[in-house]
Design an enzyme around this catalytic site. Sequence first.
Site, PDB file in Angstrom:
ATOM      1  N   HIS A   1     -35.155   4.702 -14.911  1.00  0.00           N
ATOM      2  CA  HIS A   1     -34.170   5.511 -15.618  1.00  0.00           C
ATOM      3  C   HIS A   1     -32.828   4.789 -15.703  1.00  0.00           C
ATOM      4  CE1 HIS A   1     -36.689   8.794 -16.350  1.00  0.00           C
ATOM      5  NE2 HIS A   1     -36.624   9.391 -15.187  1.00  0.00           N
TER       6      HIS A   1
ATOM      7  N   ARG B   1     -45.313   7.788 -29.739  1.00  0.00           N
ATOM      8  CA  ARG B   1     -46.502   7.539 -28.917  1.00  0.00           C
ATOM      9  C   ARG B   1     -46.646   8.664 -27.891  1.00  0.00           C
ATOM     10  NH1 ARG B   1     -43.585   2.611 -29.240  1.00  0.00           N
ATOM     11  NH2 ARG B   1     -44.693   0.951 -30.370  1.00  0.00           N
TER      12      ARG B   1
ATOM     13  N   ARG C   1     -48.237  10.455 -33.138  1.00  0.00           N
ATOM     14  CA  ARG C   1     -49.602   9.979 -32.966  1.00  0.00           C
ATOM     15  C   ARG C   1     -50.265  10.763 -31.845  1.00  0.00           C
ATOM     16  NH1 ARG C   1     -50.303   3.799 -31.445  1.00  0.00           N
ATOM     17  NH2 ARG C   1     -49.540   4.516 -29.423  1.00  0.00           N
TER      18      ARG C   1
ATOM     19  N   GLU D   1     -55.977   0.273 -37.688  1.00  0.00           N
ATOM     20  CA  GLU D   1     -55.825  -0.754 -36.653  1.00  0.00           C
ATOM     21  C   GLU D   1     -57.159  -1.413 -36.299  1.00  0.00           C
ATOM     22  OE1 GLU D   1     -54.230   1.176 -33.153  1.00  0.00           O
ATOM     23  OE2 GLU D   1     -55.225   3.051 -33.688  1.00  0.00           O
TER      24      GLU D   1
ATOM     25  N   ASN E   1     -50.660  -4.673 -34.140  1.00  0.00           N
ATOM     26  CA  ASN E   1     -50.988  -5.284 -32.849  1.00  0.00           C
ATOM     27  C   ASN E   1     -52.503  -5.290 -32.637  1.00  0.00           C
ATOM     28  OD1 ASN E   1     -48.219  -5.216 -32.618  1.00  0.00           O
ATOM     29  ND2 ASN E   1     -48.190  -3.478 -31.222  1.00  0.00           N
ATOM     30  N   ASP E   2     -53.113  -4.110 -32.754  1.00  0.00           N
ATOM     31  CA  ASP E   2     -54.555  -4.026 -32.562  1.00  0.00           C
ATOM     32  C   ASP E   2     -55.324  -4.605 -33.745  1.00  0.00           C
ATOM     33  OD1 ASP E   2     -55.114  -3.065 -30.003  1.00  0.00           O
ATOM     34  OD2 ASP E   2     -54.618  -1.016 -30.562  1.00  0.00           O
TER      35      ASP E   2
ATOM     36  N   ARG F   1     -54.995  -9.310 -27.089  1.00  0.00           N
ATOM     37  CA  ARG F   1     -53.547  -9.487 -27.175  1.00  0.00           C
ATOM     38  C   ARG F   1     -52.849  -9.362 -25.822  1.00  0.00           C
ATOM     39  NH1 ARG F   1     -50.619  -4.421 -28.017  1.00  0.00           N
ATOM     40  NH2 ARG F   1     -52.025  -2.639 -28.136  1.00  0.00           N
TER      41      ARG F   1
ATOM     42  N   CYS G   1     -46.471   0.033 -38.584  1.00  0.00           N
ATOM     43  CA  CYS G   1     -45.749   0.473 -37.385  1.00  0.00           C
ATOM     44  C   CYS G   1     -45.955  -0.462 -36.194  1.00  0.00           C
ATOM     45  CB  CYS G   1     -46.150   1.899 -36.998  1.00  0.00           C
ATOM     46  SG  CYS G   1     -47.888   2.083 -36.548  1.00  0.00           S
TER      47      CYS G   1
END
Length: 559
Positions: A188, A295, A331, A430, A453-454, A464, A501
């Site tokens: 935090h 997410r 998502r 993806e 990414n995927d 990755r 994204c």
Amino acid sequence: MITIQGQGVSAGIAAGPLYYYRRVKSEIIRAAVQDRDAEWQRFKDAQAEAVRQLGKLAEKAKREAGDGAALLFETHQMMVEDLDYEKAIEEGIRQEGWNAEAVVSDVGARFAEMFATMEDTYMQARAADVKDVSRRIIGILTGTVQRGVHSDVPVILAADDLAPSETVQIDKNKILGFITEGGSGSSHTAILARTMGIPAVIGVGDRLKPEYAGREIIVDGETGAAVIDPDADVRAHMMKKRDDQIGLQEMLSQLKGRENVTKDGQSVRICCNIGDPDDVPSVLANDAGGIGLFRSEFLYLGCDDFPSEEFQFEAYKKVLSDMEGREVIIRTLDIGADKQIGYFDLPREENPAMGSRGLRVCLNRPEIFKTQLRALYRASVFGKLSIMFPMVTGVWEVREAKKLCEQVRRELDDEGIAYADDVQIGIMIETPAAAIMSDRLAREVDFFSCGTNDLAQYTLACDRQDGEPGRFFDPHHHAVLRLLKMVADNAHRNGIWVGVCGELGADLALTETFLSIGVDELSVSPRAVLPLRQKVRESNVAQVRDKLIGELTGDQIQP
């Protein structure tokens, strides 16, 4: 000159004298008590005072750093009153007969150790929170008051670690930057430093020594470097970098309120990826057009059991309300692969990236999925919500997920619970399967968002998360870009929009490529919004479109 390397968690460069934060330690004397009921009441009074203090801190944090920072202290209030924490303290007082200070110290240390040994880095970071709330209660019980920073000039604050309450209570006019021995990027304190815009370097370990106090130090919150007693050349280099950063930020800030339109008139939406309701102030501060990816799995990662419908509803409601009518794409739960959650009890897999993850988990566990969908639809009346399903490979998966959405809407109708009737449904592209089937999938949904990414991982057969493939993992590979063009073409033929994204969305070397193939939205981290807007406004896509598309699909393509 002494150079120390740590982890940069809040970008920017700060220079000034090094000041060690010294806490007033509460002396804890362990003693048996005669009146255990009175001692328990003594703890309860201290607990109530801690809740009151944290409430005031939440108000201060909200004024200075927004709702996201305030939520940290609201979370601490809940920790103070956590039933397991309170029960352990009650046992120590009522059953074992020790004084409240000693019991709170013991229980706080035990709970902190429990968090610290968890595999999940987010949960590890919560160890500092338990220590912080326990220290606060002990301070109230012993009458100890923390004193902050005593300096006539602004300083670089050094500490073993800083609790969130310590960070907020310190007079920020006296703080140029932070450097700590411990901590993590998900703590935090790191979040607060980023929210407040204060450069911070953490995790320097014992290389930060008390005898350095008072000496000049320069910290680079981007690279994690810290230099004590810099020579003239190093100091000049770092100060020039700081001036360049300040100049760039001032220049970029002038782009707030401007359109994301190229010189030849092509527009694109620029939105943000976030993982926590705390991130919304940064989204707004950077003038993003909405949230292109929330997410939601981070809500689950932050719990030690399945989050309730009410818990999720409040989180989604907050994000939608705070975004003031801008679109929020949430998502649905995307766990599995590199995001494992113990209480889901997923089977061990040799290759989890190819196994039970994303929408597959949701369709196999519909009771969990419907809880999330109910929370989402209930929250939809507080803003502009879109729902997106991850890890899709075929039409049947989307249809089954949509059927569950329809079931949830019918249940809410039967219960007389309101929900918005314009919630759009989209999917992540993806997997190569989804890209290849995008012509069919486009007839089932309202939008696509490409998770590069995927998509790169699966297309190139490279993990990755593994550094070993090296040059073989190339997100710029034409196979990946060809799939993205195919997806964009199929989306537009069927009258839906397409976004990107993944991390490539912020790659300025590909901005013109994405615009050339017709990407309608780019969703990036908050700090990437204004640099991306600048790149868009400097581009003339009409001049480069034929060349770029030719490289992907024609004779100009390179091996």
